[in-house]
Design an enzyme around this catalytic site. Structure first.
Site, PDB file in Angstrom:
ATOM      1  N   LYS A   8      33.054  13.931  37.705  1.00 39.14           N
ATOM      2  CA  LYS A   8      32.115  13.374  36.950  1.00 39.14           C
ATOM      3  C   LYS A   8      30.732  14.324  36.693  1.00 39.14           C
ATOM      4  CE  LYS A   8      33.206   8.635  36.852  1.00 39.14           C
ATOM      5  NZ  LYS A   8      32.928   7.109  36.570  1.00 39.14           N
ATOM      6  N   TYR A  21      27.211  41.097  48.804  1.00 41.05           N
ATOM      7  CA  TYR A  21      26.879  42.041  48.403  1.00 41.05           C
ATOM      8  C   TYR A  21      26.538  43.746  48.626  1.00 41.05           C
ATOM      9  CZ  TYR A  21      28.897  39.864  43.771  1.00 41.05           C
ATOM     10  OH  TYR A  21      29.261  38.823  42.773  1.00 41.05           O
ATOM     11  N   ARG A  34      42.768  39.389  41.034  1.00 44.44           N
ATOM     12  CA  ARG A  34      42.121  40.102  40.235  1.00 44.44           C
ATOM     13  C   ARG A  34      42.713  40.344  39.109  1.00 44.44           C
ATOM     14  NH1 ARG A  34      37.130  42.400  42.401  1.00 44.44           N
ATOM     15  NH2 ARG A  34      38.063  43.977  41.099  1.00 44.44           N
ATOM     16  N   THR A  81      36.489  44.116  35.834  1.00 45.36           N
ATOM     17  CA  THR A  81      35.442  44.331  36.163  1.00 45.36           C
ATOM     18  C   THR A  81      34.398  43.958  34.743  1.00 45.36           C
ATOM     19  OG1 THR A  81      35.152  45.075  38.084  1.00 45.36           O
ATOM     20  CG2 THR A  81      32.832  44.366  37.330  1.00 45.36           C
ATOM     21  N   ARG A 118      37.996  36.906  32.358  1.00 45.62           N
ATOM     22  CA  ARG A 118      36.864  37.614  32.041  1.00 45.62           C
ATOM     23  C   ARG A 118      37.032  37.591  30.873  1.00 45.62           C
ATOM     24  NH1 ARG A 118      35.754  41.318  37.424  1.00 45.62           N
ATOM     25  NH2 ARG A 118      34.266  40.068  38.648  1.00 45.62           N
ATOM     26  N   ASN A 154      29.738  37.655  34.713  1.00 42.61           N
ATOM     27  CA  ASN A 154      30.790  38.233  34.557  1.00 42.61           C
ATOM     28  C   ASN A 154      31.695  36.941  34.699  1.00 42.61           C
ATOM     29  OD1 ASN A 154      31.130  39.004  36.509  1.00 42.61           O
ATOM     30  ND2 ASN A 154      31.769  41.351  35.945  1.00 42.61           N
ATOM     31  N   HIS A 213      33.805  35.710  40.305  1.00 46.96           N
ATOM     32  CA  HIS A 213      33.698  37.143  41.307  1.00 46.96           C
ATOM     33  C   HIS A 213      35.273  36.775  42.444  1.00 46.96           C
ATOM     34  CE1 HIS A 213      33.012  39.766  44.745  1.00 46.96           C
ATOM     35  NE2 HIS A 213      34.365  37.789  45.476  1.00 46.96           N
ATOM     36  N   GLU A 230      34.698  38.187  53.485  1.00 48.29           N
ATOM     37  CA  GLU A 230      34.113  36.643  52.398  1.00 48.29           C
ATOM     38  C   GLU A 230      34.178  35.511  52.547  1.00 48.29           C
ATOM     39  OE1 GLU A 230      35.295  38.638  48.407  1.00 48.29           O
ATOM     40  OE2 GLU A 230      33.881  40.455  48.807  1.00 48.29           O
TER      41      GLU A 230
END
Ligand code: DAT
Ligand code: MG
Length: 130
Positions: free
Chosen positions: A9, A31, A67, A73, A84, A94, A97, A108
């Site tokens: 909630k 990054y 992807r 991108t 996106r 955007n 990731h 990552e």
């Protein structure tokens, strides 16, 4: 079969119970491969500007498929039906990731989930995979 409805909630979201906020040095690490780009500082500022929801998706070809679901991108070049394409306008906003390769996914996931996530398999796995 019995069912139940579960929802986080608004207070749960506002209190950050399902969200992570990262600091500048963490964002710079995430990054790192883009550190020479002119938009790097703006990108880091954007990523640390509020909480994010970090997830691991798992499945056959999930990097490439993920992807595809996310889209290009630049949202202007993302197809309708992609996240996106449907929800973003500017490249610097955007909304989502996704790792660009199996190798960067490994890096990552190690960065965002330093304690290895529980490794489990759904009982429907054999009904989805041959
Ligand atoms: P992606 O997120 O699709 O993997 P990327 O890794 O090349 O793209 O860049 C990371 C993010 O940086 C991207 O999602 C949005 C931002 N970005 C990329 N190119 C940009 C540009 N030319 N101007 C502004 N922001 C950019
Ligand atoms: Mg990328």
């Amino acid at each position: 079969m019995e069912q139940t409805f579960i929802m986080i909630k608004p207070d749960g979201v506002q209190r950050g119970l399902k969200l992570i906020t990262v600091d500048q040095s963490f964002a710079e690490k995430h990054y790192a491969d883009l550190s020479a780009k002119p938009f790097f500082n703006g990108l880091v500022e954007y990523i640390i500007s509020g909480p994010v929801v970090a997830m691991i998706w798992e499945g056959k070809n999930v990097v490439t498929t993920g992807r595809k679901i996310i889209g290009a991108t630049n949202p202007a070049e993302s197809a309708p039906g992609t996240i996106r394409g449907d929800f973003a306008i500017d490249i610097g906003r955007n909304v989502i990731h996704g790792s660009d390769s199996v190798e960067s996914a490994k890096k990552e996931i190690a960065l965002w989930f330093p304690e290895s996530p529980v490794n489990w398999q759904s009982s429907v796995h054999p009904w989805i995979y041959e």
